[in-house]
Design a protein around this motif. Sequence first.
Motif: not given
Length: 82
Positions: A20-27, A66-82
């Motif tokens: 709830x502390x992150x409601x309205x923010x992006x994680x 996350x969405x239920x708590x009003x937090x917008x998820x930003x899903x990152x696919x991190x991988x090796x630098x090539x």
Amino acid sequence: MGVQGLLPFVSSASTEVSLEDYRGQTLACDASVWLHRGAISCARELAEGEPAVGFLRFPLRMIALLKRHGVRPLIAFLGPNQ
């Protein structure tokens, strides 16, 4: 697994919070961690090359949480630098 002794080391610099502390923010979240965790539910199928979608359940539940708590998820696919 992980870095041994990390949690006690950083405990003085950490604070317990609620989603709830992150409601309205992006994680930003690392998708590979959630997919890896979800793969436990269908490990045999994945190991034997059988069709499997069970590994998606965990990430989808985390996104819904996350969405239920009003937090917008930003899903990152991190991988090796090539």
